[in-house]
Design a protein around this motif. Structure first.
Motif, PDB file in Angstrom:
ATOM      1  N   ARG A  99      25.612  33.478  32.353  1.00 42.18           N
ATOM      2  CA  ARG A  99      26.662  31.666  32.209  1.00 42.18           C
ATOM      3  C   ARG A  99      27.758  31.798  33.057  1.00 42.18           C
ATOM      4  NH1 ARG A  99      26.256  27.090  31.166  1.00 42.18           N
ATOM      5  NH2 ARG A  99      27.851  26.195  29.344  1.00 42.18           N
ATOM      6  N   VAL A 100      28.411  32.458  33.615  1.00 43.36           N
ATOM      7  CA  VAL A 100      29.730  32.729  33.802  1.00 43.36           C
ATOM      8  C   VAL A 100      29.905  31.764  35.488  1.00 43.36           C
ATOM      9  CG1 VAL A 100      32.077  33.534  35.662  1.00 43.36           C
ATOM     10  CG2 VAL A 100      30.954  34.387  32.956  1.00 43.36           C
ATOM     11  N   ALA A 101      28.479  32.486  36.616  1.00 42.48           N
ATOM     12  CA  ALA A 101      28.010  32.128  37.526  1.00 42.48           C
ATOM     13  C   ALA A 101      27.973  30.294  37.649  1.00 42.48           C
ATOM     14  CB  ALA A 101      26.895  32.974  38.368  1.00 42.48           C
ATOM     15  N   GLU A 102      26.789  29.829  36.102  1.00 41.73           N
ATOM     16  CA  GLU A 102      26.359  28.282  36.386  1.00 41.73           C
ATOM     17  C   GLU A 102      28.222  27.218  36.306  1.00 41.73           C
ATOM     18  OE1 GLU A 102      23.239  27.821  33.835  1.00 41.73           O
ATOM     19  OE2 GLU A 102      24.521  27.387  32.644  1.00 41.73           O
ATOM     20  N   LEU A 103      28.884  27.871  34.892  1.00 42.71           N
ATOM     21  CA  LEU A 103      30.117  27.310  34.971  1.00 42.71           C
ATOM     22  C   LEU A 103      30.554  27.798  36.455  1.00 42.71           C
ATOM     23  CD1 LEU A 103      30.962  29.445  31.394  1.00 42.71           C
ATOM     24  CD2 LEU A 103      30.464  26.668  31.791  1.00 42.71           C
TER      25      LEU A 103
ATOM     26  N   MET B 111      31.377  32.846  43.596  1.00 40.72           N
ATOM     27  CA  MET B 111      30.951  34.341  42.985  1.00 40.72           C
ATOM     28  C   MET B 111      29.742  34.564  43.588  1.00 40.72           C
ATOM     29  SD  MET B 111      30.803  34.276  39.448  1.00 40.72           S
ATOM     30  CE  MET B 111      28.995  35.321  38.280  1.00 40.72           C
ATOM     31  N   ARG B 112      29.621  36.143  43.765  1.00 39.63           N
ATOM     32  CA  ARG B 112      28.297  36.783  44.035  1.00 39.63           C
ATOM     33  C   ARG B 112      27.712  36.860  42.250  1.00 39.63           C
ATOM     34  NH1 ARG B 112      30.155  40.128  47.782  1.00 39.63           N
ATOM     35  NH2 ARG B 112      29.971  38.423  49.306  1.00 39.63           N
ATOM     36  N   MET B 113      26.548  36.892  42.183  1.00 41.08           N
ATOM     37  CA  MET B 113      25.749  37.210  40.950  1.00 41.08           C
ATOM     38  C   MET B 113      26.522  39.049  40.486  1.00 41.08           C
ATOM     39  SD  MET B 113      24.580  36.494  37.841  1.00 41.08           S
ATOM     40  CE  MET B 113      23.733  34.933  38.313  1.00 41.08           C
TER      41      MET B 113
ATOM     42  N   GLU C 157      34.197  30.033  28.048  1.00 39.24           N
ATOM     43  CA  GLU C 157      34.284  28.777  28.120  1.00 39.24           C
ATOM     44  C   GLU C 157      35.466  28.246  28.579  1.00 39.24           C
ATOM     45  OE1 GLU C 157      31.013  26.061  27.459  1.00 39.24           O
ATOM     46  OE2 GLU C 157      29.379  27.628  27.850  1.00 39.24           O
ATOM     47  N   GLU C 158      36.222  28.869  27.699  1.00 41.60           N
ATOM     48  CA  GLU C 158      37.601  28.022  27.242  1.00 41.60           C
ATOM     49  C   GLU C 158      38.518  28.190  28.295  1.00 41.60           C
ATOM     50  OE1 GLU C 158      39.845  27.929  23.670  1.00 41.60           O
ATOM     51  OE2 GLU C 158      41.316  28.001  25.020  1.00 41.60           O
ATOM     52  N   ALA C 159      38.052  29.971  29.327  1.00 42.16           N
ATOM     53  CA  ALA C 159      39.083  30.331  30.189  1.00 42.16           C
ATOM     54  C   ALA C 159      38.293  29.620  31.008  1.00 42.16           C
ATOM     55  CB  ALA C 159      38.331  31.549  29.916  1.00 42.16           C
ATOM     56  N   VAL C 160      37.703  29.344  31.428  1.00 39.54           N
ATOM     57  CA  VAL C 160      36.818  28.595  32.505  1.00 39.54           C
ATOM     58  C   VAL C 160      37.695  27.307  32.967  1.00 39.54           C
ATOM     59  CG1 VAL C 160      34.513  27.731  34.438  1.00 39.54           C
ATOM     60  CG2 VAL C 160      34.704  30.223  32.707  1.00 39.54           C
ATOM     61  N   ASP C 161      37.174  25.911  31.611  1.00 41.94           N
ATOM     62  CA  ASP C 161      38.015  25.315  31.414  1.00 41.94           C
ATOM     63  C   ASP C 161      40.106  25.018  31.588  1.00 41.94           C
ATOM     64  OD1 ASP C 161      35.505  23.865  31.549  1.00 41.94           O
ATOM     65  OD2 ASP C 161      35.218  23.728  28.853  1.00 41.94           O
ATOM     66  N   ARG C 162      40.414  26.427  30.911  1.00 40.94           N
ATOM     67  CA  ARG C 162      41.851  26.193  31.208  1.00 40.94           C
ATOM     68  C   ARG C 162      41.858  26.394  33.251  1.00 40.94           C
ATOM     69  NH1 ARG C 162      44.353  29.449  27.654  1.00 40.94           N
ATOM     70  NH2 ARG C 162      44.155  29.430  25.272  1.00 40.94           N
ATOM     71  N   ILE C 163      40.829  27.388  33.242  1.00 43.13           N
ATOM     72  CA  ILE C 163      40.996  27.602  35.314  1.00 43.13           C
ATOM     73  C   ILE C 163      41.019  25.778  36.402  1.00 43.13           C
ATOM     74  CG2 ILE C 163      40.300  28.612  36.502  1.00 43.13           C
ATOM     75  CD1 ILE C 163      39.552  31.118  35.140  1.00 43.13           C
ATOM     76  N   ALA C 164      39.598  25.196  35.453  1.00 42.37           N
ATOM     77  CA  ALA C 164      39.684  24.258  36.221  1.00 42.37           C
ATOM     78  C   ALA C 164      40.863  22.928  36.210  1.00 42.37           C
ATOM     79  CB  ALA C 164      38.771  23.322  35.897  1.00 42.37           C
ATOM     80  N   ALA C 165      41.554  23.241  35.769  1.00 43.15           N
ATOM     81  CA  ALA C 165      42.394  22.026  35.134  1.00 43.15           C
ATOM     82  C   ALA C 165      42.919  22.580  36.270  1.00 43.15           C
ATOM     83  CB  ALA C 165      42.609  22.351  33.511  1.00 43.15           C
ATOM     84  N   GLU C 166      43.214  24.345  36.751  1.00 43.30           N
ATOM     85  CA  GLU C 166      44.244  24.376  37.528  1.00 43.30           C
ATOM     86  C   GLU C 166      43.502  24.156  38.755  1.00 43.30           C
ATOM     87  OE1 GLU C 166      47.443  24.429  36.544  1.00 43.30           O
ATOM     88  OE2 GLU C 166      46.778  24.573  34.348  1.00 43.30           O
ATOM     89  N   LEU C 167      42.929  23.535  39.747  1.00 42.38           N
ATOM     90  CA  LEU C 167      42.416  23.481  40.108  1.00 42.38           C
ATOM     91  C   LEU C 167      42.879  21.521  41.385  1.00 42.38           C
ATOM     92  CD1 LEU C 167      38.796  25.097  40.183  1.00 42.38           C
ATOM     93  CD2 LEU C 167      41.574  25.982  41.308  1.00 42.38           C
TER      94      LEU C 167
END
Ligand code: PLP
Length: 394
Positions: free
Chosen positions: A296-300, A310-312, A384-394
């Protein structure tokens, strides 16, 4: 995704509020920060471990641990069941945490000031503990695929000379690489050729996904391994470990000072014993839950974090994220080996800007620049929330 989570998923037992009431380092962060840094998991402990610890406390069985504690035999049986490996545990020493055991082995195996080779990016405290042991680190950085680079290692062995040591993480933290049998055999041969002693830190070994872990002392009769159940069973607060010698190396292990035995606490040993003897079912469901999360992390990352590499991971609950091709990267970033924390580089920026607390890649030494380590041993909604918060900073 979250609605499909089975109730047996040990990462979905505690609510965020319950996790925030924990007093460990991981949860000692600001109120709305998401802690994905230090290697603790947000799991419910295996029932046999809970029971054993409750019984020990309830019956007042909290005196000194016997130095011949049954941990070694329990580990040998665990290695056989989990990996089909026959590990010779005669002479194994049970003690407290993995790092003090490595320090003690270095004291016995090498002279003060000797060179100790490490393979960065690598678990940051290797640098500080080797320094504390009075030895000097030399780098043999991993290759581009994150695997051992044998030319580089041979160069480091030649420069260091006989009487030096090497400390590896098997499997590797932070990249999640599980060294193969062939790689470990090649390392053992090179080490023998150059008179270097290898100590293999196997704290993450129960966390290899698709194939059996290879205990180092089964491929290197001159080598050493330090094992602990603490990462896989989330027992960092109850430190215990086992130092194991290869068949030709037991004399050195016997000369480790008995003071080290005193670092084993009885309740910790009780917890580890229960984990190794009765924790197999819990470990299997935890690995299934982690396997779903690593995918899921790799997909996100792929879908929501453009430019992040990211490498699995083949092992561990740690994802090694590469921010070099993002606007967050600093082309002048430098490695700060040994300074474990979340305040450097991209991780430092993200912690300040959006409260996602990752481990700074720079702390893992050369090759860690503009990287960050993401601990996915937690609830899906936090991931999921962590990935979304990072996404908003890219
Ligand atoms: C590779 C490695 N070695 C050692 C440790 C720490 O071991 P201990 O707390 O038993 O000293 C960790 C913790 O994350 C680790 O990842």
């Amino acid at each position: 995704m979250t609605s499909a989570v089975a109730i047996t998923d040990p990462f979905e037992v505690f609510t965020r509020d319950q996790l925030r009431r924990r007093t460990s380092v991981k949860w000692s962060v600001d109120e709305d920060a998401l802690p994905l840094f230090i290697a603790e998991m947000d799991v419910q402990l295996a029932e046999p471990v809970q029971r054993a610890v409750h019984e020990a406390i309830g019956s007042g069985d909290s005196g000194y641990a016997c130095s011949h504690h049954q941990l070694a035999d329990a580990y040998a049986a665990f290695a056989k069941t989990q990996w089909g490996a026959d590990v010779d545990v005669s002479g194994a020493r049970a003690n407290g945490g993995v790092l003090p055991a490595i320090v003690e082995l270095l004291r016995v195996l090498t002279e003060p000031g000797a060179t100790v080779i490490v393979t960065p990016p690598v678990y940051a405290p290797f640098y500080s503990f080797i320094k504390y042991s009075g030895r000097v680190t030399a780098d043999a950085p991993l290759g581009t695929e994150g695997r051992f680079d044998f030319e580089v290692i041979e160069g480091a062995f030649t420069a260091a000379g006989p009487g030096s040591a090497m400390v590896i993480a098997n499997p590797h933290n932070p990249t999640g690489i599980a060294h193969t049998r062939v790689e470990l055999e090649q390392l053992a041969q090179l080490a023998a050729l150059h008179g270097v002693t290898v100590i293999s830190d196997e704290i993450h070994s129960p966390l290899v996904y698709d194939r059996p872990h290879v205990p180092y002392t089964t491929v290197d009769p001159r080598g050493f391994a330090v094992f602990s159940a603490s990462k896989a069973f989330n027992l960092a607060g109850l430190p215990a470990s086992l130092s194991i010698a290869g068949p030709d190396a037991s004399a050195a292990l016997a000369s480790v000072d008995t003071a080290l035995d005193k670092t084993l606490g009885l309740v910790a040993a009780t917890a580890h014993l229960a984990a190794l003897q009765h924790g197999g079912e819990w470990l299997a469901s935890t690995m299934t839950a982690l396997d779903v999360r690593r995918r899921r992390v790799a997909e996100l990352v792929d879908q929501r974090l453009p430019g992040v590499g990211m490498r699995m991971p083949e092992a561990t609950y740690l994802a090694w994220l590469d921010f070099s091709d993002t606007a967050l990267a600093d082309p002048a970033a430098v490695a700060h080996p040994g300074s474990m924390g979340s305040d450097l580089g991209v991780a430092g920026d993200l912690a300040k800007r959006c409260g996602v607390v990752l481990s700074s890649g720079e702390a893992f030494g050369e090759g860690g620049q503009n990287r960050a380590r993401f601990n996915f041993g937690t609830r899906f909604d936090i991931i999921e929330e962590a990935v979304d918060r990072i996404a908003a900073e890219l």
